[in-house]
Write a protein that holds these residues in place. Structure first.
Motif, short mmCIF file in Angstrom:
data_model
loop_
_atom_site.label_atom_id
_atom_site.label_comp_id
_atom_site.label_asym_id
_atom_site.label_seq_id
_atom_site.Cartn_x
_atom_site.Cartn_y
_atom_site.Cartn_z
N GLY A 7 4.58 -7.15 -14.01
CA GLY A 7 5.05 -8.48 -13.69
C GLY A 7 6.14 -8.54 -12.64
N LEU A 8 6.51 -7.38 -12.11
CA LEU A 8 7.61 -7.32 -11.15
C LEU A 8 7.07 -7.22 -9.72
CD1 LEU A 8 10.03 -4.92 -13.11
CD2 LEU A 8 9.83 -7.42 -13.23
N GLY A 9 6.49 -8.31 -9.27
CA GLY A 9 5.83 -8.32 -7.97
C GLY A 9 6.75 -8.06 -6.79
N ASN A 10 7.97 -8.58 -6.86
CA ASN A 10 8.91 -8.35 -5.75
C ASN A 10 9.28 -6.88 -5.64
OD1 ASN A 10 9.05 -11.17 -5.29
ND2 ASN A 10 10.62 -11.37 -6.85
N LEU A 11 9.50 -6.25 -6.79
CA LEU A 11 9.86 -4.84 -6.79
C LEU A 11 8.70 -3.98 -6.30
CD1 LEU A 11 11.97 -2.68 -7.51
CD2 LEU A 11 11.01 -2.63 -9.83
N LYS A 12 7.49 -4.33 -6.71
CA LYS A 12 6.32 -3.57 -6.28
C LYS A 12 6.12 -3.71 -4.77
CE LYS A 12 2.70 -4.00 -9.03
NZ LYS A 12 1.74 -4.66 -9.96
N ALA A 13 6.33 -4.91 -4.23
CA ALA A 13 6.20 -5.11 -2.79
C ALA A 13 7.28 -4.35 -2.04
CB ALA A 13 6.27 -6.60 -2.46
N PHE A 14 8.49 -4.35 -2.59
CA PHE A 14 9.60 -3.59 -2.02
C PHE A 14 9.26 -2.10 -1.96
CE2 PHE A 14 13.09 -0.82 -3.46
CZ PHE A 14 13.99 -0.91 -2.39
N ALA A 15 8.77 -1.56 -3.07
CA ALA A 15 8.43 -0.14 -3.13
C ALA A 15 7.35 0.21 -2.10
CB ALA A 15 7.98 0.24 -4.54
N ALA A 16 6.39 -0.68 -1.94
CA ALA A 16 5.33 -0.45 -0.96
C ALA A 16 5.89 -0.46 0.46
CB ALA A 16 4.23 -1.49 -1.11
N ARG A 17 6.81 -1.38 0.74
CA ARG A 17 7.45 -1.44 2.07
C ARG A 17 8.24 -0.17 2.35
NH1 ARG A 17 8.63 -6.67 0.70
NH2 ARG A 17 10.76 -6.18 0.03
N VAL A 18 9.03 0.23 1.38
CA VAL A 18 9.87 1.42 1.57
C VAL A 18 9.00 2.66 1.75
CG1 VAL A 18 11.62 2.90 0.51
CG2 VAL A 18 11.83 0.41 0.36
N ALA A 19 7.93 2.74 0.98
CA ALA A 19 7.05 3.91 1.06
C ALA A 19 6.42 4.09 2.43
CB ALA A 19 5.96 3.81 -0.01
N LEU A 74 16.47 -5.99 -10.33
CA LEU A 74 16.13 -5.66 -8.94
C LEU A 74 15.06 -6.61 -8.42
CD1 LEU A 74 15.87 -1.75 -8.89
CD2 LEU A 74 17.88 -3.18 -8.44
N ASP A 75 14.06 -6.85 -9.25
CA ASP A 75 12.96 -7.74 -8.85
C ASP A 75 13.49 -9.11 -8.47
OD1 ASP A 75 9.87 -8.12 -8.94
OD2 ASP A 75 10.67 -9.84 -10.06
N ALA A 76 14.41 -9.64 -9.27
CA ALA A 76 14.97 -10.96 -8.98
C ALA A 76 15.79 -10.95 -7.69
CB ALA A 76 15.85 -11.43 -10.14
N ALA A 77 16.52 -9.86 -7.46
CA ALA A 77 17.34 -9.76 -6.25
C ALA A 77 16.50 -9.68 -4.99
CB ALA A 77 18.26 -8.54 -6.34
N LEU A 78 15.27 -9.21 -5.14
CA LEU A 78 14.38 -9.03 -3.99
C LEU A 78 13.46 -10.25 -3.76
CD1 LEU A 78 13.51 -5.33 -4.76
CD2 LEU A 78 14.68 -6.12 -2.69
N ALA A 79 13.72 -11.33 -4.47
CA ALA A 79 12.84 -12.50 -4.37
C ALA A 79 12.88 -13.16 -3.00
CB ALA A 79 13.21 -13.52 -5.45
#
Length: 201
Positions: free
Chosen positions: A174-186, A136-141
């Motif tokens: 280490g999954l920065g893209n996923l963490k940023a995604f989760a923050a956006r969605v939240a 998921l992290d890679a897909a959200l790059a």
């Protein structure tokens, strides 16, 4: 419609989708350990599988399985953008992600939530989940959501399973893209409302 849910579980995904779609859905809390509803009645009388989510339609029809329920809900609000039209390639992309999240991420968490899982297996289970979350992290790059610029039902499911990492002890540092995604969605109003309604915010 009635959505049967357990706070924070996979039923959070259709709860978010229902709110994103602006649908009038009554939520009914389920105790998955005792398989009872808040009034003490047997949940299996409603949903024989005894799992959440389950969606009871106004005509008495029961729909189960989260990846199917979110598609049904999104189809009730086609202008919401939550899922592309049936038969379009975009629809298959969303279904591809729903299937991956359900079979490769969601199910890999299961040993981490079971009390009878041997402790020496849990590091293996955590590594399995982390490897799939990395996909998921890679897909959200290079995009804000899994299939592009539009939030879909796949993102609701991805957000839901990503929330479990902390509870399950999965290292996502280490999954920065996923963490940023989760923050956006939240920050989405419908997501905040669903979290609040489930006592999670």
């Amino acid at each position: 419609m009635k959505l049967y849910y357990k706070p924070g579980s996979c039923s959070l995904s259709p709860h978010i989708v229902a709110r994103e779609a602006g649908l009038a859905v009554e939520t009914v809390k389920v105790d998955l350990i005792t398989k009872t509803l808040e009034d003490g009645s047997d949940y299996r009388a409603v949903a024989p599988k005894g799992q959440v989510p389950a969606l009871l339609l106004d005509d008495g029809t029961l729909l189960t399985e989260g990846a199917v329920i979110v598609q049904y809900l999104a189809d009730q609000a086609p202008d919401s953008g939550l899922i592309p039209a049936a038969g379009s390639f975009g629809r298959y992309r969303v279904q591809e992600w729903l299937n991956f999240i359900g079979s490769e991420i969601h199910k890999n968490y299961v040993p981490l939530f079971r009390p009878d899982t041997p402790e020496d297996y849990k590091p293996i289970a955590r590594a399995n989940v982390a490897a799939k979350l990395a996909v998921l992290d890679a897909a959200l790059a290079d995009k804000p959501f899994l299939t592009g610029d539009t939030f879909t039902v796949a993102d609701a499911y991805a957000y839901t399973v990503s929330r479990w990492a902390g509870y399950a002890g999965v290292d996502v540092s280490g999954l920065g893209n996923l963490k940023a995604f989760a923050a956006r969605v939240a920050e989405r109003p419908a997501v905040r409302a669903a979290l609040a309604a489930e006592g999670l915010a």
